[in-house]
Design an enzyme around this catalytic site. Structure first.
Site, short mmCIF file in Angstrom:
data_model
loop_
_atom_site.label_atom_id
_atom_site.label_comp_id
_atom_site.label_asym_id
_atom_site.label_seq_id
_atom_site.Cartn_x
_atom_site.Cartn_y
_atom_site.Cartn_z
N SER A 1 62.03 40.92 84.05
CA SER A 1 60.56 41.02 84.12
C SER A 1 60.01 39.62 83.92
CB SER A 1 60.04 41.92 82.99
OG SER A 1 58.64 41.73 82.82
N TYR B 1 60.14 44.44 74.03
CA TYR B 1 60.32 44.57 75.48
C TYR B 1 60.57 43.19 76.09
CZ TYR B 1 59.49 45.50 80.41
OH TYR B 1 59.62 45.58 81.78
P1 NAP Z 1 59.85 53.85 86.34
O1 NAP Z 1 59.22 54.32 87.59
O2 NAP Z 1 59.41 54.46 85.05
O3 NAP Z 1 61.44 53.99 86.50
C1 NAP Z 1 62.32 53.90 85.43
C2 NAP Z 1 63.63 54.51 85.84
O4 NAP Z 1 64.54 54.41 84.74
C3 NAP Z 1 63.51 55.98 86.19
O5 NAP Z 1 64.31 56.26 87.31
C4 NAP Z 1 64.05 56.69 84.96
O6 NAP Z 1 64.66 57.92 85.36
C5 NAP Z 1 65.11 55.68 84.49
N1 NAP Z 1 65.39 55.85 83.08
C6 NAP Z 1 64.52 55.80 82.04
N2 NAP Z 1 65.16 56.06 80.90
C7 NAP Z 1 66.46 56.30 81.22
C8 NAP Z 1 67.61 56.63 80.49
N3 NAP Z 1 67.56 56.80 79.14
N4 NAP Z 1 68.78 56.80 81.14
C9 NAP Z 1 68.84 56.67 82.50
N5 NAP Z 1 67.78 56.33 83.25
C10 NAP Z 1 66.61 56.16 82.61
O7 NAP Z 1 59.62 52.30 86.15
P2 NAP Z 1 59.94 51.03 87.09
O8 NAP Z 1 58.72 50.17 87.05
O9 NAP Z 1 60.48 51.43 88.39
O10 NAP Z 1 61.05 50.32 86.20
C11 NAP Z 1 62.27 49.83 86.72
C12 NAP Z 1 62.61 48.53 86.01
O11 NAP Z 1 61.64 47.54 86.35
C13 NAP Z 1 62.63 48.60 84.49
O12 NAP Z 1 63.77 47.92 84.00
C14 NAP Z 1 61.38 47.85 84.07
O13 NAP Z 1 61.51 47.24 82.80
C15 NAP Z 1 61.29 46.83 85.19
N6 NAP Z 1 59.95 46.23 85.38
C16 NAP Z 1 58.91 47.01 85.72
C17 NAP Z 1 57.66 46.42 85.87
C18 NAP Z 1 56.43 47.23 86.24
O14 NAP Z 1 55.32 46.68 86.13
N7 NAP Z 1 56.58 48.47 86.69
C19 NAP Z 1 57.50 45.04 85.68
C20 NAP Z 1 58.60 44.29 85.31
C21 NAP Z 1 59.84 44.89 85.18
P3 NAP Z 1 64.79 59.26 84.49
O15 NAP Z 1 63.50 59.45 83.77
O16 NAP Z 1 65.09 60.28 85.55
O17 NAP Z 1 65.97 59.03 83.59
#
Ligand code: NAP
Length: 269
Positions: free
Chosen positions: A145, A158
């Site tokens: 991130s 985080y």
């Molecule tokens: P998201 O839509 O909430 O997706 C998160 C994914 O992680 C979901 O598929 C969820 O699936 C899975 N997950 C959560 N807890 C889990 C667990 N205990 N075991 C296995 N899987 C788990 O969010 P996203 O934005 O796509 O996030 C993806 C990555 O991008 C993350 O690492 C986040 O830190 C990073 N990121 C996001 C942003 C942003 O602004 N969105 C910015 C910077 C970095 P289930 O609930 O089905 O398990």
């Protein structure tokens, strides 16, 4: 791309593939010709996505339900990575976050975050990389991130977890450079996914000019992958700014150890 090119791409294992950035990686990598192993907790969502991708692309998609925050469940994914030699790409994407300040955050929740954001990608890399090295083939994409380099922005645990992912990726890339294994750290800025609502701040509350669509983010990150970038920041427009920052960091490295304290730290100086 020819059929034989696509047959040779192998299988991508994507964590957190049930929604957001991970689901888009699944779509884009299948379209490129990878077979997939999709990992997350929500079986229904994974099954729906797998059916949709197989119908559209004809690629083989396996669903693997696991809670990566749970050591025993994580170990099943580690076993899969060790045993399945068709896996050529690991996308460490699953993660959670929050904007809640450190002192208002529950330490148990912060510990869970470290299990998922730090321990899981580290252990999965340990499971996958020896096979990649032995086969002189493989790649690792770690989703960090922008808070990895701006930890004052959201919750500090985080930010620190993502700084781990960045440093781990930089170190692995350095170590594996000569062994045919590529490592990319992707640093998304704010991206429109469920991540924000799950962390307590719906994405609609952010100024829209700082929020990228998840499909734009993943498409850009894959251009960075194709460019063999070590670090990809899709939302950073001024590439030179990153290069200056990185050059300053590299220039510091040889100066950071010395047998004597710097002059400014000498008592009475
Ligand atoms: P998201 O839509 O909430 O997706 C998160 C994914 O992680 C979901 O598929 C969820 O699936 C899975 N997950 C959560 N807890 C889990 C667990 N205990 N075991 C296995 N899987 C788990 O969010 P996203 O934005 O796509 O996030 C993806 C990555 O991008 C993350 O690492 C986040 O830190 C990073 N990121 C996001 C942003 C942003 O602004 N969105 C910015 C910077 C970095 P289930 O609930 O089905 O398990």
């Amino acid at each position: 791309m020819t059929a034989s090119d696509s047959a040779s791409l192998g299988t991508a294992l994507i964590t957190g593939a049930s929604s957001g950035i991970g689901a888009l990686y699944a779509d884009r990598l299948a379209r490129r010709g990878y077979d997939l192993i999709l990992v997350a907790r929500n079986r229904q969502k994974l099954d729906r996505l797998a059916d949709d991708i197989t119908n559209r692309t004809g690629r083989a998609v396996e669903v693997f339900t696991a809670d990566l925050g749970d050591a025993a469940s994580l170990a099943t994914v580690e076993d899969k990575l060790r045993q399945d030699a068709s896996i050529t790409l690991l996308v460490n994407n699953a993660g959670i976050g929050t904007h809640t300040p450190l002192l208002q955050s529950d330490v148990a929740r912060m510990t869970e975050m470290i299990h998922l954001n730090v321990t899981a990608p580290m252990r999965l890399a340990y499971a996958a990389v020896p096979g990649f090295v032995a086969r002189s083939r493989g790649a690792l994409i770690n989703i960090a991130s922008v808070v990895a380099i701006a930890p004052e922005t959201l919750n500090g645990v985080y930010g620190a977890s993502k700084a781990f992912v960045l440093a781990f990726s930089q170190s692995l890339r350095h170590e594996l450079a000569a062994q045919g294994v590529r490592v990319q750290a992707v640093l998304p800025g704010a991206t429109a996914t469920d991540f924000w609502a799950l962390g307590g701040l719906p994405v609609e509350h952010l100024p829209s000019h700082i929020v990228m669509r998840a499909d734009d983010l993943v498409d850009a990150a894959l251009v960075g992958f194709d460019r063999n970038e070590a670090v990809t920041i899709p939302s950073l427009h001024d590439e030179q700014a990153w290069q200056t920052y990185e050059a300053a960091r590299q220039a510091l490295a040889p100066q950071l150890s010395s047998h004597q304290p710097a002059q400014r730290y000498l008592a009475g100086a």
